[in-house]
Design a protein around this motif. Structure first.
Motif, PDB file in Angstrom:
ATOM      1  N   LEU A 386       0.828  -1.213   0.000  1.00 27.01           N
ATOM      2  CA  LEU A 386       0.000   0.000   0.000  1.00 27.01           C
ATOM      3  C   LEU A 386       0.862   1.263   0.000  1.00 27.01           C
ATOM      4  O   LEU A 386       0.461   2.297  -0.556  1.00 27.01           O
ATOM      5  CB  LEU A 386      -0.931  -0.015   1.209  1.00 27.01           C
ATOM      6  N   LEU A 387       2.047   1.205   0.606  1.00 32.05           N
ATOM      7  CA  LEU A 387       2.961   2.342   0.576  1.00 32.05           C
ATOM      8  C   LEU A 387       3.498   2.595  -0.829  1.00 32.05           C
ATOM      9  O   LEU A 387       3.705   3.749  -1.238  1.00 32.05           O
ATOM     10  CB  LEU A 387       4.138   2.101   1.529  1.00 32.05           C
ATOM     11  N   SER A 388       3.728   1.526  -1.575  1.00 33.54           N
ATOM     12  CA  SER A 388       4.333   1.683  -2.899  1.00 33.54           C
ATOM     13  C   SER A 388       3.315   2.029  -3.977  1.00 33.54           C
ATOM     14  O   SER A 388       3.632   2.726  -4.941  1.00 33.54           O
ATOM     15  CB  SER A 388       5.079   0.402  -3.297  1.00 33.54           C
ATOM     16  N   GLU A 389       2.077   1.561  -3.803  1.00 28.93           N
ATOM     17  CA  GLU A 389       1.056   1.844  -4.824  1.00 28.93           C
ATOM     18  C   GLU A 389      -0.315   1.983  -4.173  1.00 28.93           C
ATOM     19  O   GLU A 389      -0.899   0.997  -3.715  1.00 28.93           O
ATOM     20  CB  GLU A 389       1.004   0.714  -5.862  1.00 28.93           C
ATOM     21  N   PRO A 390      -0.854   3.207  -4.116  1.00 25.51           N
ATOM     22  CA  PRO A 390      -2.178   3.415  -3.521  1.00 25.51           C
ATOM     23  C   PRO A 390      -3.235   2.599  -4.252  1.00 25.51           C
ATOM     24  O   PRO A 390      -3.241   2.555  -5.488  1.00 25.51           O
ATOM     25  CB  PRO A 390      -2.422   4.923  -3.704  1.00 25.51           C
ATOM     26  N   PRO A 391      -4.114   1.938  -3.533  1.00 20.79           N
ATOM     27  CA  PRO A 391      -5.150   1.128  -4.182  1.00 20.79           C
ATOM     28  C   PRO A 391      -6.190   2.010  -4.864  1.00 20.79           C
ATOM     29  O   PRO A 391      -6.391   3.166  -4.495  1.00 20.79           O
ATOM     30  CB  PRO A 391      -5.771   0.366  -3.007  1.00 20.79           C
ATOM     31  N   LYS A 392      -6.828   1.448  -5.859  1.00 20.05           N
ATOM     32  CA  LYS A 392      -7.841   2.196  -6.603  1.00 20.05           C
ATOM     33  C   LYS A 392      -9.216   1.553  -6.394  1.00 20.05           C
ATOM     34  O   LYS A 392      -9.322   0.380  -6.061  1.00 20.05           O
ATOM     35  CB  LYS A 392      -7.484   2.218  -8.092  1.00 20.05           C
ATOM     36  N   ALA A 393     -10.243   2.338  -6.619  1.00 25.81           N
ATOM     37  CA  ALA A 393     -11.631   1.856  -6.599  1.00 25.81           C
ATOM     38  C   ALA A 393     -11.987   1.123  -5.310  1.00 25.81           C
ATOM     39  O   ALA A 393     -12.493   0.007  -5.320  1.00 25.81           O
ATOM     40  CB  ALA A 393     -11.882   0.942  -7.804  1.00 25.81           C
ATOM     41  N   LEU A 394     -11.720   1.764  -4.171  1.00 26.45           N
ATOM     42  CA  LEU A 394     -12.078   1.173  -2.884  1.00 26.45           C
ATOM     43  C   LEU A 394     -13.582   1.284  -2.637  1.00 26.45           C
ATOM     44  O   LEU A 394     -14.239   2.210  -3.114  1.00 26.45           O
ATOM     45  CB  LEU A 394     -11.329   1.883  -1.754  1.00 26.45           C
ATOM     46  N   THR A 395     -14.114   0.337  -1.884  1.00 29.08           N
ATOM     47  CA  THR A 395     -15.554   0.351  -1.569  1.00 29.08           C
ATOM     48  C   THR A 395     -15.798   0.442  -0.058  1.00 29.08           C
ATOM     49  O   THR A 395     -16.896   0.151   0.413  1.00 29.08           O
ATOM     50  CB  THR A 395     -16.242  -0.911  -2.117  1.00 29.08           C
ATOM     51  N   ASN A 396     -14.776   0.860   0.684  1.00 30.69           N
ATOM     52  CA  ASN A 396     -14.940   0.922   2.140  1.00 30.69           C
ATOM     53  C   ASN A 396     -16.015   1.920   2.563  1.00 30.69           C
ATOM     54  O   ASN A 396     -16.824   1.644   3.457  1.00 30.69           O
ATOM     55  CB  ASN A 396     -13.614   1.278   2.811  1.00 30.69           C
ATOM     56  N   ARG A 397     -16.045   3.095   1.943  1.00 22.52           N
ATOM     57  CA  ARG A 397     -17.072   4.075   2.314  1.00 22.52           C
ATOM     58  C   ARG A 397     -18.468   3.569   1.944  1.00 22.52           C
ATOM     59  O   ARG A 397     -19.429   3.789   2.699  1.00 22.52           O
ATOM     60  CB  ARG A 397     -16.795   5.431   1.661  1.00 22.52           C
ATOM     61  N   GLU A 398     -18.580   2.914   0.824  1.00 26.05           N
ATOM     62  CA  GLU A 398     -19.884   2.348   0.431  1.00 26.05           C
ATOM     63  C   GLU A 398     -20.396   1.375   1.490  1.00 26.05           C
ATOM     64  O   GLU A 398     -21.592   1.351   1.790  1.00 26.05           O
ATOM     65  CB  GLU A 398     -19.762   1.638  -0.926  1.00 26.05           C
ATOM     66  N   TRP A 399     -19.485   0.592   2.047  1.00 29.33           N
ATOM     67  CA  TRP A 399     -19.876  -0.366   3.083  1.00 29.33           C
ATOM     68  C   TRP A 399     -20.410   0.355   4.319  1.00 29.33           C
ATOM     69  O   TRP A 399     -21.429  -0.030   4.897  1.00 29.33           O
ATOM     70  CB  TRP A 399     -18.687  -1.250   3.456  1.00 29.33           C
ATOM     71  N   ILE A 400     -19.728   1.418   4.701  1.00 31.76           N
ATOM     72  CA  ILE A 400     -20.152   2.193   5.876  1.00 31.76           C
ATOM     73  C   ILE A 400     -21.515   2.828   5.628  1.00 31.76           C
ATOM     74  O   ILE A 400     -22.411   2.777   6.485  1.00 31.76           O
ATOM     75  CB  ILE A 400     -19.105   3.270   6.225  1.00 31.76           C
ATOM     76  N   LEU A 401     -21.696   3.446   4.469  1.00 32.03           N
ATOM     77  CA  LEU A 401     -22.972   4.086   4.152  1.00 32.03           C
ATOM     78  C   LEU A 401     -24.119   3.086   4.144  1.00 32.03           C
ATOM     79  O   LEU A 401     -25.263   3.416   4.495  1.00 32.03           O
ATOM     80  CB  LEU A 401     -22.892   4.808   2.800  1.00 32.03           C
ATOM     81  N   ALA A 402     -23.821   1.859   3.785  1.00 31.69           N
ATOM     82  CA  ALA A 402     -24.859   0.824   3.714  1.00 31.69           C
ATOM     83  C   ALA A 402     -25.179   0.212   5.068  1.00 31.69           C
ATOM     84  O   ALA A 402     -26.289  -0.286   5.278  1.00 31.69           O
ATOM     85  CB  ALA A 402     -24.433  -0.272   2.737  1.00 31.69           C
ATOM     86  N   HIS A 403     -24.216   0.246   6.016  1.00 30.29           N
ATOM     87  CA  HIS A 403     -24.400  -0.507   7.254  1.00 30.29           C
ATOM     88  C   HIS A 403     -24.164   0.261   8.557  1.00 30.29           C
ATOM     89  O   HIS A 403     -24.643  -0.178   9.608  1.00 30.29           O
ATOM     90  CB  HIS A 403     -23.460  -1.722   7.266  1.00 30.29           C
ATOM     91  N   PHE A 404     -23.445   1.377   8.542  1.00 31.36           N
ATOM     92  CA  PHE A 404     -22.971   1.931   9.812  1.00 31.36           C
ATOM     93  C   PHE A 404     -23.189   3.433   9.998  1.00 31.36           C
ATOM     94  O   PHE A 404     -22.407   4.090  10.678  1.00 31.36           O
ATOM     95  CB  PHE A 404     -21.479   1.609   9.999  1.00 31.36           C
ATOM     96  N   THR A 405     -24.259   3.990   9.452  1.00 32.25           N
ATOM     97  CA  THR A 405     -24.591   5.357   9.822  1.00 32.25           C
ATOM     98  C   THR A 405     -25.331   5.291  11.164  1.00 32.25           C
ATOM     99  O   THR A 405     -26.019   4.306  11.457  1.00 32.25           O
ATOM    100  CB  THR A 405     -25.494   6.036   8.770  1.00 32.25           C
ATOM    101  N   TRP A 406     -25.194   6.346  11.978  1.00 33.45           N
ATOM    102  CA  TRP A 406     -25.868   6.349  13.288  1.00 33.45           C
ATOM    103  C   TRP A 406     -27.378   6.264  13.127  1.00 33.45           C
ATOM    104  O   TRP A 406     -28.068   5.656  13.960  1.00 33.45           O
ATOM    105  CB  TRP A 406     -25.487   7.606  14.073  1.00 33.45           C
ATOM    106  N   GLN A 407     -27.908   6.844  12.087  1.00 37.25           N
ATOM    107  CA  GLN A 407     -29.356   6.787  11.865  1.00 37.25           C
ATOM    108  C   GLN A 407     -29.813   5.333  11.734  1.00 37.25           C
ATOM    109  O   GLN A 407     -30.877   4.952  12.249  1.00 37.25           O
ATOM    110  CB  GLN A 407     -29.714   7.577  10.596  1.00 37.25           C
ATOM    111  N   GLN A 408     -29.001   4.521  11.067  1.00 39.68           N
ATOM    112  CA  GLN A 408     -29.339   3.104  10.913  1.00 39.68           C
ATOM    113  C   GLN A 408     -29.126   2.330  12.207  1.00 39.68           C
ATOM    114  O   GLN A 408     -30.005   1.573  12.648  1.00 39.68           O
ATOM    115  CB  GLN A 408     -28.457   2.484   9.814  1.00 39.68           C
ATOM    116  N   THR A 409     -27.974   2.512  12.809  1.00 37.14           N
ATOM    117  CA  THR A 409     -27.596   1.629  13.916  1.00 37.14           C
ATOM    118  C   THR A 409     -28.406   1.888  15.187  1.00 37.14           C
ATOM    119  O   THR A 409     -28.645   0.957  15.967  1.00 37.14           O
ATOM    120  CB  THR A 409     -26.091   1.749  14.230  1.00 37.14           C
ATOM    121  N   LEU A 410     -28.821   3.150  15.399  1.00 32.93           N
ATOM    122  CA  LEU A 410     -29.582   3.459  16.616  1.00 32.93           C
ATOM    123  C   LEU A 410     -31.093   3.330  16.423  1.00 32.93           C
ATOM    124  O   LEU A 410     -31.864   3.608  17.343  1.00 32.93           O
ATOM    125  CB  LEU A 410     -29.244   4.870  17.114  1.00 32.93           C
TER     126      LEU A 410
END
Length: 423
Positions: A386-410
């Motif tokens: 990861l230090l030598s080449e930044p990854p492209k097309a990550l979906t980590n934020r998409e996962w959070i938006l789908a599962h871990f907003t406070w509006q959803q979890t509470l």
């Protein structure tokens, strides 16, 4: 010092039922794991109740924010907690066969305020954040405190704290092992007693709830629930405006974020520096590792003497240290519940390299940009890639938006309180 502040602003409404909220640490600012959760729960409950908050302040920095709670509370009572005095008080648990956690957090002024507030406002509902605060509304043996049995009491244990002490004990030997095992057993006994008395017991994830539920009598098991943590996706948004932080390296770097006086975080960075960092430096001698978080312990501060390591201490804005990093690490060796540091990095759509323990309850293995390993060699190789080449097309934020907003979890939270009409 103790103080009570009554807020006579529009937050207090005759249409809202009063609720007593007891918390072991002031739930503001939401800048560390427990305070992020306790604040967001406070915020949610304030939509439905007039909150009377009782809490400790263990960091003088936080006292400036008491007035901010006017937006969410009808009144606030706080006690300054001096950690050395609290530790001495905790040791009295050896005289009474109690977990040291209980006398550590007991103060008769908090008990008097709690009793007075319940009576003056005719409060029937109580929310307790952390097992250490349950003692203020808990019936004792011999009939003491039976008046609390008529209250509707909901507790957020967050984690199975007793199991953390068990994990600590596994890493120790001699007197330390005995000490941690003692705390584990006595705290587990206390947790079970609380569950038996309270209306509902909440935990930070379904996994954590199951761990606790499986050790309860069948009659208590239906009272145990998981309520997930969330993340402020507007604040932890890669498109947001961040403060300029002078300590952010101007070269590719790896970061770890967290309260650096918390043992699990200390243990995590020590493991990383001892087991992984030399392997990274051997291949990339100019690599930089940023340890970001307030109140670094003596062991953590000393790590700044190592090649390529920056220990920042408290920062105004943690986001640049996450967003500008090549990757974020969470090498936890001891953990319970859900790691906010992981949720925040994923919300900023950063690649993360984590241990199995750091991902419990998040279950994001399918998201691109999540590397899970407990092997130091594999961990180093992942960081180097990861230090030598930044990854492209990550979906980590998409996962959070789908599962871990406070509006959803509470969303389920209010299900654990009866409505006014049902009384």
């Amino acid at each position: 010092m103790s103080d009570q502040i009554n807020f006579s602003n529009s937050n207090k409404s005759n249409n809202k039922e009063p609720l007593l909220y007891l918390c072991h640490r002031i739930p503001f600012p939401p800048n560390k794991g427990d305070k992020i959760r306790s604040f967001n729960i406070l915020k949610k409950l304030s939509e439905h109740y007039d909150i009377h908050l009782g809490c400790f302040i263990d960091d003088a920095f936080d006292k400036q924010y008491v007035g901010t709670l006017a937006k969410y509370c009808a009144s606030v009572f706080y006690l300054d907690q001096h950690k050395t005095i609290a530790k001495i008080k905790g040791l009295t648990g050896f005289l009474t066969n109690k977990a040291i956690t209980l006398p550590y957090y007991f103060d008769k002024r908090m008990q008097q305020w709690s009793n007075r507030t319940l009576a003056e406002h005719k409060i029937r509902k109580v929310f307790v954040y952390s097992s250490s605060m349950a003692q203020y509304v808990q019936s004792k043996s011999g009939g003491l405190g039976d008046e609390y049995n008529s209250l509707e009491r909901v507790i957020d244990f967050v984690d199975v704290d007793s199991d953390k002490w068990r994990q600590y004990a596994e890493k120790k030997s001699g007197i330390a092992k005995w000490f941690f095992n003692r705390e584990y057993k006595l705290l587990a006994r206390e947790e079970n007693a609380i569950c038996a008395q309270f209306t509902h017991s909440l935990f930070v994830s379904a996994d954590e709830a199951k761990l606790f539920r499986d050790n309860q009598p069948q009659a208590q098991q239906t009272k145990v629930h998981g309520v997930l943590n969330g993340v402020d996706v507007k604040f932890f948004d890669p498109g947001a405006d961040f403060s300029k932080e002078s300590l952010v390296p101007d070269v590719p770097f790896i970061s770890f974020t967290g309260a650096m006086d918390y043992w699990a975080n200390i243990d995590a960075v020590l493991w990383f520096v001892e087991q992984v960092w030399p392997l990274i430096l051997a291949k990339q001698p100019d690599a930089v590792f940023c340890i970001v978080g307030g109140n670094p312990s003596r062991e953590v501060s000393a790590l700044a003497n190592n090649k390529g390591i920056v220990v920042t201490g408290r920062v105004h804005d943690v986001r640049p240290f996450i967003e500008q990093a090549q990757c974020v690490v969470a090498p936890l060796q001891i953990a319970r519940g859900i790691q906010n540091k992981v949720l925040e990095a994923m919300s900023l759509n950063k690649a993360i390299v984590v241990t199995t323990m750091a991902m419990v309850g998040i279950n994001a293995e399918q998201s691109t940009g999540v590397i899970i390993t407990d092997d130091s060699n594999t961990y180093a190789q992942a960081c180097l890639a990861l230090l030598s080449e930044p990854p492209k097309a990550l979906t980590n934020r998409e996962w959070i938006l789908a599962h871990f907003t406070w509006q959803q979890t509470l969303q389920p939270l209010m299900n654990y309180f009866s409505t006014k009409e049902s009384h």
